[in-house]
Structures are given as C-alpha cells and as structure tokens.
Design a protein around this motif. Structure first.
Motif, short mmCIF file in Angstrom:
data_model
loop_
_atom_site.label_atom_id
_atom_site.label_comp_id
_atom_site.label_asym_id
_atom_site.label_seq_id
_atom_site.Cartn_x
_atom_site.Cartn_y
_atom_site.Cartn_z
N LEU A 247 -35.23 7.30 -45.84
CA LEU A 247 -36.59 6.80 -46.05
C LEU A 247 -37.48 7.91 -46.63
CD1 LEU A 247 -37.17 4.73 -42.80
CD2 LEU A 247 -36.92 3.85 -45.13
N ALA A 248 -37.34 9.12 -46.10
CA ALA A 248 -38.12 10.25 -46.61
C ALA A 248 -37.81 10.49 -48.08
CB ALA A 248 -37.84 11.50 -45.79
N GLY A 249 -36.55 10.40 -48.46
CA GLY A 249 -36.17 10.56 -49.86
C GLY A 249 -36.78 9.48 -50.73
N SER A 250 -36.81 8.25 -50.24
CA SER A 250 -37.41 7.14 -50.99
C SER A 250 -38.92 7.33 -51.13
CB SER A 250 -37.12 5.81 -50.30
OG SER A 250 -35.74 5.54 -50.33
N SER B 242 -47.94 3.56 -43.44
CA SER B 242 -48.06 2.55 -42.40
C SER B 242 -46.66 2.23 -41.93
CB SER B 242 -48.73 1.28 -42.96
OG SER B 242 -48.76 0.27 -41.97
N VAL B 243 -46.43 2.41 -40.63
CA VAL B 243 -45.12 2.16 -40.03
C VAL B 243 -45.33 1.18 -38.87
CG1 VAL B 243 -43.07 3.18 -38.97
CG2 VAL B 243 -44.38 4.51 -40.64
N LEU C 166 -39.06 10.69 -38.94
CA LEU C 166 -39.54 10.56 -40.32
C LEU C 166 -40.42 11.74 -40.69
CD1 LEU C 166 -39.74 8.95 -42.95
CD2 LEU C 166 -41.66 7.70 -41.91
N ARG C 167 -41.31 12.14 -39.78
CA ARG C 167 -42.16 13.31 -40.03
C ARG C 167 -41.30 14.55 -40.30
NH1 ARG C 167 -47.52 13.25 -38.82
NH2 ARG C 167 -48.32 11.45 -37.69
N PHE C 168 -40.30 14.75 -39.44
CA PHE C 168 -39.41 15.91 -39.59
C PHE C 168 -38.68 15.85 -40.94
CE2 PHE C 168 -35.27 17.95 -39.17
CZ PHE C 168 -35.65 19.23 -38.78
N ALA C 169 -38.17 14.69 -41.30
CA ALA C 169 -37.44 14.54 -42.56
C ALA C 169 -38.35 14.83 -43.75
CB ALA C 169 -36.84 13.14 -42.67
N LEU C 170 -39.58 14.32 -43.72
CA LEU C 170 -40.51 14.57 -44.82
C LEU C 170 -40.87 16.06 -44.92
CD1 LEU C 170 -42.80 11.43 -44.60
CD2 LEU C 170 -41.49 12.16 -46.60
N TYR D 227 -40.60 -16.40 -26.14
CA TYR D 227 -39.91 -15.25 -26.72
C TYR D 227 -39.26 -15.57 -28.06
CZ TYR D 227 -40.56 -12.55 -22.49
OH TYR D 227 -41.12 -11.85 -21.45
N ARG D 228 -39.48 -16.78 -28.55
CA ARG D 228 -38.88 -17.15 -29.84
C ARG D 228 -39.93 -16.94 -30.94
NH1 ARG D 228 -36.28 -21.65 -31.33
NH2 ARG D 228 -38.21 -22.81 -31.15
N TRP D 229 -39.88 -15.78 -31.56
CA TRP D 229 -40.77 -15.49 -32.68
C TRP D 229 -39.99 -14.73 -33.74
CZ3 TRP D 229 -40.90 -10.32 -33.24
CH2 TRP D 229 -40.81 -9.52 -32.10
N ARG D 230 -40.52 -14.75 -34.93
CA ARG D 230 -39.87 -14.10 -36.07
C ARG D 230 -40.89 -13.18 -36.74
NH1 ARG D 230 -37.54 -18.35 -39.03
NH2 ARG D 230 -35.73 -17.97 -37.73
N ALA D 231 -40.45 -11.96 -37.05
CA ALA D 231 -41.32 -11.01 -37.76
C ALA D 231 -41.70 -11.59 -39.12
CB ALA D 231 -40.61 -9.68 -37.92
N SER D 232 -42.94 -11.38 -39.51
CA SER D 232 -43.45 -11.86 -40.79
C SER D 232 -43.40 -10.75 -41.84
CB SER D 232 -44.92 -12.30 -40.64
OG SER D 232 -45.05 -13.26 -39.64
N ASP D 233 -43.69 -11.13 -43.06
CA ASP D 233 -43.84 -10.11 -44.10
C ASP D 233 -44.91 -9.12 -43.65
OD1 ASP D 233 -41.97 -11.36 -45.69
OD2 ASP D 233 -43.44 -12.36 -46.95
N GLY D 234 -44.74 -7.88 -44.03
CA GLY D 234 -45.70 -6.87 -43.63
C GLY D 234 -45.22 -6.04 -42.46
N ALA D 235 -43.98 -6.25 -42.05
CA ALA D 235 -43.44 -5.49 -40.91
C ALA D 235 -42.70 -4.24 -41.37
CB ALA D 235 -42.52 -6.37 -40.07
N GLY D 236 -42.72 -3.94 -42.68
CA GLY D 236 -41.99 -2.79 -43.19
C GLY D 236 -42.87 -1.58 -43.46
N LEU D 237 -42.22 -0.44 -43.56
CA LEU D 237 -42.91 0.81 -43.89
C LEU D 237 -43.51 0.73 -45.29
CD1 LEU D 237 -41.56 4.36 -43.31
CD2 LEU D 237 -42.38 3.73 -45.55
#
Length: 113
Positions: free
Chosen positions: A6-9, A32-33, A44-48, A95-105
């Motif tokens: 991820l740091a490389g990307s 935003s994570v 991630l901080r360490f990798a960056l 407890y039945r829910w699904r992550a929506s768009d916007g859940a990514g770094l």
C-alpha cells in the motif's frame, strides 16, 4: 504485511501527481483509512517512512484520518457507520450488514512545494 505494498502504491500516486503538477516536495500527506479498510495504520506509517527517503515524500508530515466505515444493514435497510466487523447495526441491533463504497484507503490531499 500488505501495508508495504500500500505504501508503494501511495508513493506511485504521489509521484504521478508530482510529474503532472510539477512539484518536487510534499510537505504533508493526508490519508483516510476507514475502520474496515483492513489496514494496520502503525504498519502503514512505518512502511511510508521507510520508503520516503530520496523521494518527494522525504520529510513529509503524514496525517491519517480513521473514520467509521459506511455500511448498509441488510436487516433494516439503514445506511449506517461501523467501526468493526463484529459490530451490530446501531439502529436495529442486527449483525447482517455489508460495507458500502467508501470503505477503502484513499489519499485525501497533499500540501506541496
């Protein structure tokens, strides 16, 4: 440890922006994570920091926002925000829910020179 990848990307995104917008140094980088992104922020901080020397990120301040993740409850149909995969819907307790768009770094902004 996918945080190194991820740091490389992130570095590739920033270097691409530097070529496009002709800047030579990043003073600050805001990421935003979201909670469900599956990213260990400390790693991630360490990798960056490890890959930053001799790049446009050298010496940059790193700011990481860690917002709740958007989701949709499959029981009550509500749009909700959650902080963990084992968290119930705050509206119905299901407890039945699904992550929506916007859940990514994502790279939020850069302050450059």
């Amino acid at each position: 440890m996918h945080e190194i990848s991820l740091a490389g990307s992130i570095l590739q995104i920033v270097e691409s922006a530097a070529r496009k917008d002709a800047f030579t140094r990043v003073r600050s980088l805001r990421l935003s994570v979201p909670a469900l992104a599956g990213v260990e922020v400390g790693a991630l901080r360490f990798a960056l920091q490890s890959i930053a020397p001799d790049t446009v990120l050298a010496g940059a301040e790193l700011m990481v926002d860690e917002p709740l993740s958007p989701a949709r409850c499959l029981d009550c149909g509500s749009d909700i925000e959650v902080s963990a995969r084992d968290e119930p819907c705050p509206r119905c307790g299901g407890y039945r829910w699904r992550a929506s768009d916007g859940a990514g770094l994502r790279v939020v902004d850069l302050l450059v020179e």
